[in-house]
Motif scaffolding. Structure first.
Motif, PDB file in Angstrom:
ATOM      1  N   HIS A 164      46.594  47.339  46.391  1.00  0.00           N
ATOM      2  CA  HIS A 164      46.073  48.002  45.199  1.00  0.00           C
ATOM      3  C   HIS A 164      47.213  48.358  44.244  1.00  0.00           C
ATOM      4  O   HIS A 164      47.150  48.072  43.050  1.00  0.00           O
ATOM      5  N   ILE A 192      29.786  38.830  40.624  1.00  0.00           N
ATOM      6  CA  ILE A 192      30.282  39.442  41.859  1.00  0.00           C
ATOM      7  C   ILE A 192      29.913  40.933  41.874  1.00  0.00           C
ATOM      8  O   ILE A 192      29.456  41.465  42.889  1.00  0.00           O
ATOM      9  N   GLY A 193      30.095  41.587  40.733  1.00  0.00           N
ATOM     10  CA  GLY A 193      29.773  43.015  40.651  1.00  0.00           C
ATOM     11  C   GLY A 193      28.324  43.288  41.010  1.00  0.00           C
ATOM     12  O   GLY A 193      28.017  44.191  41.795  1.00  0.00           O
ATOM     13  N   THR A 225      33.676  36.513  47.325  1.00  0.00           N
ATOM     14  CA  THR A 225      35.091  36.316  47.009  1.00  0.00           C
ATOM     15  C   THR A 225      35.465  34.847  47.079  1.00  0.00           C
ATOM     16  O   THR A 225      36.052  34.285  46.150  1.00  0.00           O
ATOM     17  N   LEU A 276      34.830  45.926  35.238  1.00  0.00           N
ATOM     18  CA  LEU A 276      36.240  46.235  35.475  1.00  0.00           C
ATOM     19  C   LEU A 276      36.628  46.086  36.948  1.00  0.00           C
ATOM     20  O   LEU A 276      37.646  45.479  37.278  1.00  0.00           O
ATOM     21  N   GLN A 277      35.797  46.630  37.829  1.00  0.00           N
ATOM     22  CA  GLN A 277      36.126  46.586  39.251  1.00  0.00           C
ATOM     23  C   GLN A 277      36.201  45.153  39.787  1.00  0.00           C
ATOM     24  O   GLN A 277      37.227  44.771  40.353  1.00  0.00           O
ATOM     25  N   PRO A 278      35.143  44.324  39.596  1.00  0.00           N
ATOM     26  CA  PRO A 278      35.277  42.950  40.096  1.00  0.00           C
ATOM     27  C   PRO A 278      36.370  42.149  39.385  1.00  0.00           C
ATOM     28  O   PRO A 278      37.019  41.303  39.998  1.00  0.00           O
ATOM     29  N   ASP A 296      39.244  43.261  38.239  1.00  0.00           N
ATOM     30  CA  ASP A 296      40.511  43.661  38.817  1.00  0.00           C
ATOM     31  C   ASP A 296      40.734  42.983  40.164  1.00  0.00           C
ATOM     32  O   ASP A 296      41.831  42.552  40.488  1.00  0.00           O
ATOM     33  N   TYR A 297      39.656  42.899  40.916  1.00  0.00           N
ATOM     34  CA  TYR A 297      39.695  42.298  42.246  1.00  0.00           C
ATOM     35  C   TYR A 297      40.047  40.804  42.152  1.00  0.00           C
ATOM     36  O   TYR A 297      40.932  40.306  42.843  1.00  0.00           O
TER      37      TYR A 297
END
Lengths: 556, 90
Positions: free
Chosen positions: A60, A175-176, A190, A244-246, A248-249
């Motif tokens: 992270h 994905i989110g 993924t 944003l979360q997916p 970033d991943y």
């Protein structure tokens, strides 16, 4: 000279820094205690505070700090020759960035997991805290403007990257939704998502997208800047889990694949460095290496932005205090390696010295496209991938990093403006939409004021961005140093980097004042004046805090 | 490698991926969810605050279930006791 030599020396030195220097810092200076109850345990709420596996936390920290900036900085700074950039990146990573990130985590862990900003108020002074907030505001404004210009340049130079870069948003949203709304286990989205991302690169190659040369009086690059800010406005208002979360991943995965691919290709292709070690024949108008090198490469050698990540999220999730070394020092080392591979790409990815000189013909004119040109040459030599495919892949990687930073940057800017609305009782600013528009308008004005409108140059603002970033790092190092003085420990290891970066920032800002004045960039000149005032205030604050604490320590 | 080993490996990678996905945004997502929950609670107690609620018959039934969450909410908002006269949780 073969590019493998600096690659091996660089990796070996960073490893040495981790195994020897960071161990010394951990044991003698920060004196980490494996039995100390970290905030993740003491304040566990399963929301912000939650003990997390150190490998996950390292991933992270590493992916949050390594973005487009360690690519753009070295791609500009190699104009002075590859060796100065190499020394600053490796030395900076070993003695500055590692200690800074690691120290920010430590300082926060020892203070209930609070952010460096709020710690500044307690440890240094309330004035310093205000200073910290102002620096952050300017940093965010500049980062959005800079990255919008950088992405627009990449889109214009590599039209094949347009479709893959925008498709990544669709993949991220899919994905989110799959993970958050449908509860699908993460592993399969993924794998499939990553395959789709790389498959779309072929589509991008087949269907390159170029905007019209002029539209409503705007060139292609400024048109992209406007589109990007429209995107950032919408994206920053969407729920975090949706985009944003997916995103970033996905970026994290791309970063690891990209780094592996680049280093692997360097070792297989064994390219020759065509750039001079020290460029004695710099193009006209290139600023002096000292102090500009130290602000041109900020991320990759030392970056204040890391302190925000380290004390904002990382410190709240640290399982054991001793993990801080692994997470912080090794996290910033990962970023140093990205900067290192960029140096190799932009100094060994060209056929001859003449071609290199033609590329580095003007200070600030290089950036992501240069990294893409050099990197793709090395990747296509070292792997079965074609040059076009490699170029698209690298351009998409850099664009995605910059895009996610913009998305997060506008969001943070909005929070700050909303907070101002609350503090100064201006209800209209408390509205999320109004605050977002205000944030975007400020960044857009800066992007155009910084020379984005003519579609070239545009990177005039880059050293100023680096200067602000280094000032923030100086403030974080100040907090750590003052804490060490209070604990009566040796503070030289954090104080020397602090004095060094603050001085370099000040000198760089002074130099730029003249430069910006003579080039007629008055918007940036105004900003530069603010930066100079801020750096003087940081120095004064540091001196007063040190005198005060040393007296107090001597008295007790 | 035998099937159970592969399964174990896959589970480990799945764990890493899940954590890597969630760790950075756990706080942000939880806060967003909490805001939505607060809005929902506001709707349930709207009648008590003088906002006409056409489905009061149903939301009234939900109030006891909300007791704990309501208490958590008013302490989080800095009010020591319940701000509603007709709904005393502590």
């Amino acid at each position: 000279m073969s590019a493998i030599i600096p690659a091996v020396i660089g990796i070996a030195l960073v490893a040495l820094g981790y195994f020897v220097y960071s161990k010394f810092i951990a044991e003698k200076i920060y004196q980490l205690d494996p039995n100390f109850e970290t905030p993740a345990h003491a304040l566990q709420d399963d929301v912000d505070f939650i003990p997390t596996n150190r490998v996950v936390l390292w991933g992270h920290h590493f992916t949050a700090v390594a973005g487009a900036a360690p690519i753009i900085g070295p791609a500009i700074a190699v104009i002075w020759g590859w060796l100065p950039a190499f020394i600053w990146v490796i030395g900076g990573t070993m003695f500055f960035a590692g200690v800074h990130d690691f120290g920010a985590i430590w300082a926060s862990v020892r203070n209930e997991g609070r952010s460096v900003g709020s710690l500044t108020g307690d440890v240094v002074s309330l004035r310093a805290r205000t200073l910290f907030m102002i620096v952050i505001f300017f940093l965010l404004m500049m980062v959005n403007a800079v990255f919008a210009v950088a992405i627009s340049n990449a889109f214009v130079e590599t039209p094949s990257s347009v479709i893959p870069a925008w498709s990544a948003i669709v993949v991220a949203v899919a994905i989110g939704i799959l993970i958050y709304k449908m509860g699908v286990p993460i592993l399969w989205p993924t794998i499939i998502g990553t395959i789709i991302l790389y498959a779309v690169i072929y589509l991008g190659e087949a269907v390159p997208v170029s905007l019209p040369d002029t539209f409503m009086g705007l060139g292609a690059a400024p048109q992209w800047i406007v589109i990007l800010f429209i995107y950032a406005t919408v994206a920053s208002l969407l729920p975090v889990w949706l985009l944003l979360q997916p995103r970033d991943y996905i970026n994290g995965i791309q970063l690891i694949i990209g780094l592996g691919l680049l280093f692997g290709a360097v070792f297989v292709a064994n390219p020759t460095i065509v750039a001079p070690a020290f460029n004695t024949n710099v193009p006209d108008g290139t600023p002096p290496l000292l102090p500009l090198l130290f602000v041109t490469i900020a991320c990759g050698a030392l970056s204040g932005f890391h302190g925000l990540v380290a004390s904002g999220t990382t410190s709240k999730q640290l399982d054991k205090e001793t993990d801080a070394r692994f997470v912080g020092y090794l996290g910033s080392s990962g970023e140093g390696l990205l900067a290192l591979v960029t140096i190799l790409a932009v100094s060994a990815g060209f056929a001859s010295l003449g071609e290199w000189q033609a590329t580095f013909s003007e200070f600030g004119a290089t950036g992501i496209p240069t990294f893409v040109a050099g990197g793709s040459q090395i990747v296509s030599d070292g792997t079965p991938l074609s040059r076009e495919f490699a170029a698209t892949l690298l351009a998409v990687m850099a664009v995605l990093f910059a895009g996610t930073t913009m998305d997060a940057g506008v969001r943070l800017q909005r929070y700050i403006i909303q907070e101002w609305g609350t503090i100064y009782k201006i209800p209209v600013l408390q509205n999320g939409y109004v605050a977002t528009f205000a944030a975007v308008a400020a960044c857009l004005a800066l992007a155009f004021g910084a020379g984005g409108a003519d579609g070239q140059g545009g990177m005039l603002i880059w050293p100023l961005f680096g200067t602000t970033n280094q000032l923030l790092a100086g403030l974080t190092l100040l907090v750590i140093s003052v804490m060490l003085v209070k604990l009566k420990r040796r503070y030289i290891f954090t104080m020397v980097p602090m004095v060094f970066v603050t001085t370099m920032s000040f000198l760089a800002a002074l130099y730029q004042l003249w430069d910006l004045f003579s080039s007629g960039s008055y918007v940036l000149m105004g900003l530069d004046v603010v930066v100079i005032i801020l750096s003087v205030l940081v120095m004064l604050e540091a001196t007063s805090a040190f005198t005060r604490e040393k007296k107090a320590a001597a008295a007790s | 490698m035998k099937w159970p080993d592969i399964k174990k490996k896959l589970r480990w990678w799945g764990y890493l991926a899940t954590e890597a996905y969630n760790a950075p945004y756990r706080g942000a997502v939880a806060r967003a969810k909490r805001e939505q929950d607060d809005l929902f609670m506001l709707l349930i107690f709207s009648e008590m605050m003088g906002v006409p609620n056409p489905v009061a018959y149903y939301t009234l039934e939900l109030q006891p279930i909300m007791l704990e969450r309501f208490h958590e909410w008013h302490t989080r908002m800095g009010m020591e006791h319940s701000p509603l006269d007709d709904f005393r949780c502590c």
